[in-house]
Design a protein around this motif. Structure first.
Motif, PDB file in Angstrom:
ATOM      1  N   ALA A 118       0.838  -1.202   0.000  1.00  2.00           N
ATOM      2  CA  ALA A 118       0.000   0.000   0.000  1.00  2.00           C
ATOM      3  C   ALA A 118       0.870   1.247   0.000  1.00  2.00           C
ATOM      4  CB  ALA A 118      -0.909  -0.011   1.221  1.00  2.00           C
ATOM      5  N   ARG A 119       0.480   2.244  -0.753  1.00  2.00           N
ATOM      6  CA  ARG A 119       1.290   3.446  -0.926  1.00  2.00           C
ATOM      7  C   ARG A 119       1.542   4.179   0.386  1.00  2.00           C
ATOM      8  NH1 ARG A 119       4.353   2.828  -5.137  1.00  2.00           N
ATOM      9  NH2 ARG A 119       3.224   2.541  -7.094  1.00  2.00           N
ATOM     10  N   GLY A 120       0.553   4.193   1.241  1.00  2.00           N
ATOM     11  CA  GLY A 120       0.726   4.939   2.489  1.00  2.00           C
ATOM     12  C   GLY A 120       1.350   4.130   3.611  1.00  2.00           C
ATOM     13  N   ALA A 121       1.662   2.844   3.354  1.00  2.00           N
ATOM     14  CA  ALA A 121       2.130   1.964   4.426  1.00  2.00           C
ATOM     15  C   ALA A 121       3.486   2.372   4.982  1.00  2.00           C
ATOM     16  CB  ALA A 121       2.185   0.515   3.927  1.00  2.00           C
ATOM     17  N   VAL A 122       4.389   2.831   4.112  1.00  2.00           N
ATOM     18  CA  VAL A 122       5.725   3.209   4.559  1.00  2.00           C
ATOM     19  C   VAL A 122       5.653   4.372   5.546  1.00  2.00           C
ATOM     20  CG1 VAL A 122       7.945   4.154   3.825  1.00  2.00           C
ATOM     21  CG2 VAL A 122       6.847   2.353   2.491  1.00  2.00           C
ATOM     22  N   PHE A 269      -2.248  16.532   6.533  1.00  2.76           N
ATOM     23  CA  PHE A 269      -0.837  16.264   6.274  1.00  2.76           C
ATOM     24  C   PHE A 269      -0.576  14.822   5.864  1.00  2.76           C
ATOM     25  CE2 PHE A 269      -0.546  20.311   8.392  1.00  2.76           C
ATOM     26  CZ  PHE A 269       0.489  20.927   7.695  1.00  2.76           C
ATOM     27  N   ARG A 270      -1.440  13.895   6.248  1.00  2.00           N
ATOM     28  CA  ARG A 270      -1.281  12.536   5.714  1.00  2.00           C
ATOM     29  C   ARG A 270      -1.550  12.536   4.215  1.00  2.00           C
ATOM     30  NH1 ARG A 270      -3.341   7.738   4.185  1.00  2.00           N
ATOM     31  NH2 ARG A 270      -2.306   5.859   5.025  1.00  2.00           N
ATOM     32  N   THR A 271      -2.581  13.250   3.805  1.00  2.00           N
ATOM     33  CA  THR A 271      -2.894  13.345   2.379  1.00  2.00           C
ATOM     34  C   THR A 271      -1.731  13.957   1.602  1.00  2.00           C
ATOM     35  OG1 THR A 271      -5.254  13.594   2.875  1.00  2.00           O
ATOM     36  CG2 THR A 271      -4.508  14.304   0.693  1.00  2.00           C
ATOM     37  N   LEU A 272      -1.180  15.053   2.130  1.00  6.00           N
ATOM     38  CA  LEU A 272      -0.072  15.724   1.452  1.00  6.00           C
ATOM     39  C   LEU A 272       1.185  14.852   1.441  1.00  6.00           C
ATOM     40  CD1 LEU A 272      -0.493  19.350   2.863  1.00  6.00           C
ATOM     41  CD2 LEU A 272      -1.106  18.521   0.579  1.00  6.00           C
ATOM     42  N   ALA A 273       1.450  14.153   2.569  1.00  3.99           N
ATOM     43  CA  ALA A 273       2.656  13.335   2.662  1.00  3.99           C
ATOM     44  C   ALA A 273       2.588  12.142   1.716  1.00  3.99           C
ATOM     45  CB  ALA A 273       2.858  12.869   4.101  1.00  3.99           C
ATOM     46  N   VAL A 274       1.443  11.469   1.648  1.00  6.32           N
ATOM     47  CA  VAL A 274       1.300  10.325   0.748  1.00  6.32           C
ATOM     48  C   VAL A 274       1.422  10.775  -0.700  1.00  6.32           C
ATOM     49  CG1 VAL A 274      -0.284   8.542  -0.070  1.00  6.32           C
ATOM     50  CG2 VAL A 274      -0.051   8.962   2.381  1.00  6.32           C
ATOM     51  N   ARG A 275       0.860  11.918  -1.015  1.00  5.13           N
ATOM     52  CA  ARG A 275       0.978  12.445  -2.375  1.00  5.13           C
ATOM     53  C   ARG A 275       2.431  12.752  -2.703  1.00  5.13           C
ATOM     54  NH1 ARG A 275      -2.914  17.333  -3.578  1.00  5.13           N
ATOM     55  NH2 ARG A 275      -4.400  15.638  -3.127  1.00  5.13           N
ATOM     56  N   LYS A 276       3.142  13.346  -1.729  1.00 11.10           N
ATOM     57  CA  LYS A 276       4.557  13.650  -1.936  1.00 11.10           C
ATOM     58  C   LYS A 276       5.377  12.376  -2.055  1.00 11.10           C
ATOM     59  CE  LYS A 276       8.138  16.438  -2.029  1.00 11.10           C
ATOM     60  NZ  LYS A 276       8.369  17.377  -3.156  1.00 11.10           N
ATOM     61  N   TYR A 277       5.037  11.374  -1.297  1.00 16.03           N
ATOM     62  CA  TYR A 277       5.743  10.078  -1.318  1.00 16.03           C
ATOM     63  C   TYR A 277       5.691   9.441  -2.707  1.00 16.03           C
ATOM     64  CZ  TYR A 277       6.443   5.059  -0.445  1.00 16.03           C
ATOM     65  OH  TYR A 277       6.860   3.761  -0.508  1.00 16.03           O
ATOM     66  N   ARG A 278       4.584   9.594  -3.370  1.00 12.24           N
ATOM     67  CA  ARG A 278       4.425   8.967  -4.692  1.00 12.24           C
ATOM     68  C   ARG A 278       5.351   9.590  -5.738  1.00 12.24           C
ATOM     69  NH1 ARG A 278      -2.212   8.872  -4.629  1.00 12.24           N
ATOM     70  NH2 ARG A 278      -2.439   7.012  -3.306  1.00 12.24           N
ATOM     71  N   SER A 279       5.754  10.831  -5.515  1.00  7.35           N
ATOM     72  CA  SER A 279       6.577  11.503  -6.524  1.00  7.35           C
ATOM     73  C   SER A 279       7.984  11.825  -6.038  1.00  7.35           C
ATOM     74  CB  SER A 279       5.898  12.825  -6.944  1.00  7.35           C
ATOM     75  OG  SER A 279       5.754  13.699  -5.826  1.00  7.35           O
ATOM     76  N   ALA A 280       8.265  11.602  -4.729  1.00  6.58           N
ATOM     77  CA  ALA A 280       9.563  11.974  -4.187  1.00  6.58           C
ATOM     78  C   ALA A 280      10.653  11.064  -4.718  1.00  6.58           C
ATOM     79  CB  ALA A 280       9.526  11.901  -2.651  1.00  6.58           C
ATOM     80  N   SER A 281      11.849  11.612  -4.847  1.00  3.29           N
ATOM     81  CA  SER A 281      13.017  10.824  -5.264  1.00  3.29           C
ATOM     82  C   SER A 281      14.217  11.257  -4.462  1.00  3.29           C
ATOM     83  CB  SER A 281      13.288  11.005  -6.751  1.00  3.29           C
ATOM     84  OG  SER A 281      13.535  12.372  -7.049  1.00  3.29           O
ATOM     85  N   ALA A 282      15.134  10.336  -4.250  1.00  3.77           N
ATOM     86  CA  ALA A 282      16.308  10.634  -3.429  1.00  3.77           C
ATOM     87  C   ALA A 282      17.227  11.608  -4.152  1.00  3.77           C
ATOM     88  CB  ALA A 282      17.046   9.349  -3.125  1.00  3.77           C
TER      89      ALA A 282
END
Length: 282
Positions: A118-122, A269-282
């Motif tokens: 699940a995308r938000g699991a991490v 902020f969960r909504t914003l964080a999960v959205r950011k997680y999907r596009s974030a890169s190291a």
């Protein structure tokens, strides 16, 4: 004719539904808790800092503060503890952000995103692990508070309600930390970014002084601060002195205000964080 494509194993699809998301989140939570036990100094330092705050504030400022018309150091220690509890659970935000930023810098987030989970699991797993550590810190802090003179006057059920509000606030703020951790490049930047905004939030509040003693222009900010609502609620539920007398709605109904603020923060902020997680890169 069978081709290589036909015989190659396909990546398993993520488990769908709430049950799958919960299972994935618990796996990540376990991973983070195991990691914490392997770095005990991280847990120890997290315990030492709030204990130092209690001791320093209690014995340095205890005899100089007027709480409800009394300068008795014991009154200030009881007044202080709700603020220290709230400060401690919110300062865990910086740790959450630094942990996620560290995973980002090591490429672990990219690996997690390639897995059928699940995308938000991490992020949920990380925030839940931080919640467990915060709970341990609050327990130790409560013992130290009892040793310096803090007491609960409204019974165990109300005290448990106060602790629940504190942990909910800490969990809500950890999602702000998660968003910060995903938005910066290094753990050091995440720690600094987490603390910069936390200091005004915790000090422009009723945690350490009565807002009635503040300048008139800053008083409404302190009274409508989500942090202040939780502190006020805890003082009421613990039966400690220093409950603010104000016409501001959060100060009149602090339990409901604390609950509402925390749920809104988690949702946003969960909504914003999960959205950011999907596009974030190291």
């Amino acid at each position: 004719m069978t081709t290589l494509t036909d015989t190659a194993p396909h990546a398993p699809a993520p488990r769908g539904g709430i049950a799958g998301s919960i299972a994935d989140s618990l796996v990540v939570t376990k991973r983070n808790l195991i990691r914490m036990t392997r770095i005990p100094e991280m847990v120890i330092f997290g315990l030492v800092q709030p204990v130092m705050f209690v001791i320093l504030f209690s014995f340095v400022f205890g005899g100089s503060m007027n709480i409800g018309g009394s300068t008795d150091p014991k009154a200030y220690r009881e007044f202080l503890m709700a603020g220290i509890f709230a400060q401690t659970v919110t300062f865990a935000t910086a740790g959450a952000g630094a942990g996620i930023a560290d995973d980002m810098s090591k490429g672990l987030v990219d690996r997690f995103r390639s897995l059928p989970m699940a995308r938000g699991a991490v992020l949920t797993g990380r925030t839940l692990a931080d919640l467990v550590q915060t709970t341990l810190t609050v327990v130790v802090l409560a013992v130290v508070g009892l040793l310096v003179g803090w007491r609960i006057h409204e019974g165990i059920p109300k005290a448990l309600g106060a602790f629940a509000l504190l942990l909910l606030l800490g969990y809500a703020f950890s999602w702000i930390g998660a968003l910060i951790g995903l938005s910066v490049r290094t753990p050091e930047a995440a720690t600094s970014g987490g603390l910069i905004w936390l200091f005004p939030v915790t000090f422009v509040s009723n945690a350490f002084v009565d807002p009635q003693q503040m300048a008139s222009w800053i008083r409404p900010i302190a009274e409508w601060n989500p942090f202040s609502a939780t502190v006020q609620a805890c003082r009421e539920l613990f039966g400690n002195p220093g409950v603010v007398q104000s016409d501001a709605w959060p100060m009149q109904y602090p339990v409901w205000a604390s609950l509402l603020w925390s749920l809104v923060i988690v949702t946003v902020f969960r909504t914003l964080a999960v959205r950011k997680y999907r596009s974030a890169s190291a």
